[in-house]
Scaffold this motif. Structure first.
Motif, PDB file in Angstrom:
ATOM      1  N   GLY A  34       6.257  10.847  -9.892  1.00 54.91           N
ATOM      2  CA  GLY A  34       7.297  10.669 -10.898  1.00 54.91           C
ATOM      3  C   GLY A  34       6.793   9.894 -12.098  1.00 54.91           C
ATOM      4  N   TYR A  35       7.419  10.138 -13.232  1.00 52.26           N
ATOM      5  CA  TYR A  35       7.010   9.500 -14.478  1.00 52.26           C
ATOM      6  C   TYR A  35       8.237   9.203 -15.327  1.00 52.26           C
ATOM      7  CZ  TYR A  35       4.681   8.968 -19.026  1.00 52.26           C
ATOM      8  OH  TYR A  35       4.253   8.499 -20.236  1.00 52.26           O
ATOM      9  N   ASN A  36       8.293   7.991 -15.833  1.00 56.91           N
ATOM     10  CA  ASN A  36       9.367   7.601 -16.741  1.00 56.91           C
ATOM     11  C   ASN A  36       8.760   7.324 -18.112  1.00 56.91           C
ATOM     12  OD1 ASN A  36      11.521   6.452 -18.099  1.00 56.91           O
ATOM     13  ND2 ASN A  36      11.432   4.524 -16.973  1.00 56.91           N
ATOM     14  N   PRO A  37       8.742   8.326 -19.009  1.00 62.06           N
ATOM     15  CA  PRO A  37       8.054   8.171 -20.293  1.00 62.06           C
ATOM     16  C   PRO A  37       8.655   7.086 -21.179  1.00 62.06           C
ATOM     17  CG  PRO A  37       9.248  10.268 -20.215  1.00 62.06           C
ATOM     18  CD  PRO A  37       9.346   9.655 -18.854  1.00 62.06           C
ATOM     19  N   LEU A  38       9.920   6.778 -20.949  1.00 64.59           N
ATOM     20  CA  LEU A  38      10.603   5.769 -21.756  1.00 64.59           C
ATOM     21  C   LEU A  38       9.940   4.400 -21.622  1.00 64.59           C
ATOM     22  CD1 LEU A  38      13.188   6.445 -23.401  1.00 64.59           C
ATOM     23  CD2 LEU A  38      14.451   5.146 -21.695  1.00 64.59           C
ATOM     24  N   CYS A  39       9.419   4.121 -20.418  1.00 64.92           N
ATOM     25  CA  CYS A  39       8.857   2.800 -20.130  1.00 64.92           C
ATOM     26  C   CYS A  39       7.391   2.904 -19.755  1.00 64.92           C
ATOM     27  CB  CYS A  39       9.663   2.174 -18.987  1.00 64.92           C
ATOM     28  SG  CYS A  39       9.132   0.556 -18.452  1.00 64.92           S
ATOM     29  N   GLY A  40       6.944   4.104 -19.356  1.00 66.11           N
ATOM     30  CA  GLY A  40       5.562   4.293 -18.933  1.00 66.11           C
ATOM     31  C   GLY A  40       5.349   4.099 -17.442  1.00 66.11           C
ATOM     32  N   ASP A  41       6.443   4.062 -16.677  1.00 67.85           N
ATOM     33  CA  ASP A  41       6.331   3.871 -15.230  1.00 67.85           C
ATOM     34  C   ASP A  41       5.836   5.149 -14.550  1.00 67.85           C
ATOM     35  OD1 ASP A  41       7.714   1.388 -15.578  1.00 67.85           O
ATOM     36  OD2 ASP A  41       9.593   2.511 -15.592  1.00 67.85           O
ATOM     37  N   LYS A  42       4.879   4.968 -13.631  1.00 66.98           N
ATOM     38  CA  LYS A  42       4.374   6.089 -12.831  1.00 66.98           C
ATOM     39  C   LYS A  42       4.463   5.718 -11.364  1.00 66.98           C
ATOM     40  CE  LYS A  42       1.036   7.690 -16.211  1.00 66.98           C
ATOM     41  NZ  LYS A  42      -0.334   7.483 -16.670  1.00 66.98           N
ATOM     42  N   VAL A  43       4.885   6.681 -10.554  1.00 69.89           N
ATOM     43  CA  VAL A  43       4.971   6.402  -9.122  1.00 69.89           C
ATOM     44  C   VAL A  43       4.652   7.663  -8.326  1.00 69.89           C
ATOM     45  CG1 VAL A  43       7.461   6.875  -8.919  1.00 69.89           C
ATOM     46  CG2 VAL A  43       6.395   5.282  -7.323  1.00 69.89           C
ATOM     47  N   THR A  44       3.942   7.495  -7.220  1.00 71.05           N
ATOM     48  CA  THR A  44       3.725   8.570  -6.260  1.00 71.05           C
ATOM     49  C   THR A  44       4.342   8.115  -4.941  1.00 71.05           C
ATOM     50  OG1 THR A  44       1.641   9.136  -7.330  1.00 71.05           O
ATOM     51  CG2 THR A  44       2.006  10.038  -5.128  1.00 71.05           C
ATOM     52  N   VAL A  45       5.217   8.949  -4.388  1.00 72.92           N
ATOM     53  CA  VAL A  45       5.886   8.608  -3.128  1.00 72.92           C
ATOM     54  C   VAL A  45       5.317   9.485  -2.017  1.00 72.92           C
ATOM     55  CG1 VAL A  45       8.095   8.644  -1.891  1.00 72.92           C
ATOM     56  CG2 VAL A  45       8.004   7.810  -4.242  1.00 72.92           C
ATOM     57  N   TYR A  46       4.938   8.861  -0.911  1.00 70.42           N
ATOM     58  CA  TYR A  46       4.401   9.563   0.256  1.00 70.42           C
ATOM     59  C   TYR A  46       5.364   9.404   1.430  1.00 70.42           C
ATOM     60  CZ  TYR A  46      -0.061   8.989  -2.232  1.00 70.42           C
ATOM     61  OH  TYR A  46      -1.080   8.990  -3.169  1.00 70.42           O
ATOM     62  N   LEU A  47       5.581  10.491   2.153  1.00 78.19           N
ATOM     63  CA  LEU A  47       6.469  10.437   3.313  1.00 78.19           C
ATOM     64  C   LEU A  47       5.818  11.108   4.508  1.00 78.19           C
ATOM     65  CD1 LEU A  47       9.705  11.806   1.596  1.00 78.19           C
ATOM     66  CD2 LEU A  47       9.356   9.444   2.294  1.00 78.19           C
ATOM     67  N   ARG A  48       6.057  10.517   5.670  1.00 78.14           N
ATOM     68  CA  ARG A  48       5.708  11.167   6.931  1.00 78.14           C
ATOM     69  C   ARG A  48       7.039  11.416   7.642  1.00 78.14           C
ATOM     70  NH1 ARG A  48       2.022  14.216   9.536  1.00 78.14           N
ATOM     71  NH2 ARG A  48       2.855  14.455  11.627  1.00 78.14           N
ATOM     72  N   ILE A  49       7.462  12.662   7.664  1.00 77.42           N
ATOM     73  CA  ILE A  49       8.755  13.000   8.265  1.00 77.42           C
ATOM     74  C   ILE A  49       8.537  13.768   9.562  1.00 77.42           C
ATOM     75  CG2 ILE A  49      10.931  14.263   7.950  1.00 77.42           C
ATOM     76  CD1 ILE A  49      10.602  13.763   4.941  1.00 77.42           C
ATOM     77  N   GLU A  50       9.199  13.296  10.611  1.00 84.14           N
ATOM     78  CA  GLU A  50       9.150  13.983  11.910  1.00 84.14           C
ATOM     79  C   GLU A  50      10.562  14.114  12.436  1.00 84.14           C
ATOM     80  OE1 GLU A  50       6.414  11.944  14.547  1.00 84.14           O
ATOM     81  OE2 GLU A  50       4.931  11.859  12.939  1.00 84.14           O
ATOM     82  N   ASN A  51      10.952  15.335  12.786  1.00 79.85           N
ATOM     83  CA  ASN A  51      12.287  15.600  13.336  1.00 79.85           C
ATOM     84  C   ASN A  51      13.407  15.000  12.487  1.00 79.85           C
ATOM     85  OD1 ASN A  51      11.073  16.856  15.607  1.00 79.85           O
ATOM     86  ND2 ASN A  51      10.752  14.831  16.516  1.00 79.85           N
TER      87      ASN A  51
END
Ligand code: ZN
Length: 148
Positions: A34-51
């Motif tokens: 994700g990227y918020n150009p208004l502020c310059g915030d960048k984030v990558t979210v990782y998930l391990r989903i089971e059932n």
């Protein structure tokens, strides 16, 4: 009220200085950026989903105190939760930071520290970036999320 405000700021700065779950997740099966150009915030979210349960969750990125604290608090809150519960919390969080609800009625816990951003519309995007990115990760949209 000012004591409460100070306490909230403490939570935010604590999570900004020492973000929880701040690392890539080697065995992630869902991921989004994700990227918020208004502020310059960048984030990558990782998930391990089971059932249908979030077994593990982490994030990486660079951004302001609000976006980093929000992502950090989010990973703490959502680990071990079901996808259905996450959808409800996402809605509650969104209502809280956009100010359509006076007090959160939910189990947002320490995330309530971010309620103050409703007074600063530009910061709402900082606070919600990680959540929008999480949403994309859950739906397996491997595209870049932008708040704009
Ligand atoms: Zn920001």
């Amino acid at each position: 009220m000012s004591d409460l405000r100070e306490l909230y700021q403490e939570v935010i700065f604590d999570h900004y200085r020492k973000p929880r779950n701040f690392r890539p997740l080697a065995n992630a099966n869902h991921k989004a950026e994700g990227y918020n150009p208004l502020c310059g915030d960048k984030v990558t979210v990782y998930l391990r989903i089971e059932n249908g349960i979030i077994k593990d969750m982490s994030f990486e990125g660079s951004g302001c105190a609000i976006s980093t604290a929000s992502a950090s608090l989010m990973t703490e809150l959502l680990k071990g939760k079901s996808i259905a519960a996450v959808e409800h919390l996402f809605e509650d969080f969104h209502r809280m930071v956009t100010g359509t609800e006076t007090m959160p009625q939910s189990g947002l816990g320490k995330l309530e520290a971010l309620a103050g951003v409703r007074e600063f519309p530009a910061r709402v995007k900082c606070a919600t970036l990680a959540w929008h990115t999480l949403h994309a990760a859950l739906q397996d949209q491997n595209t870049l999320v932008s708040t704009e």
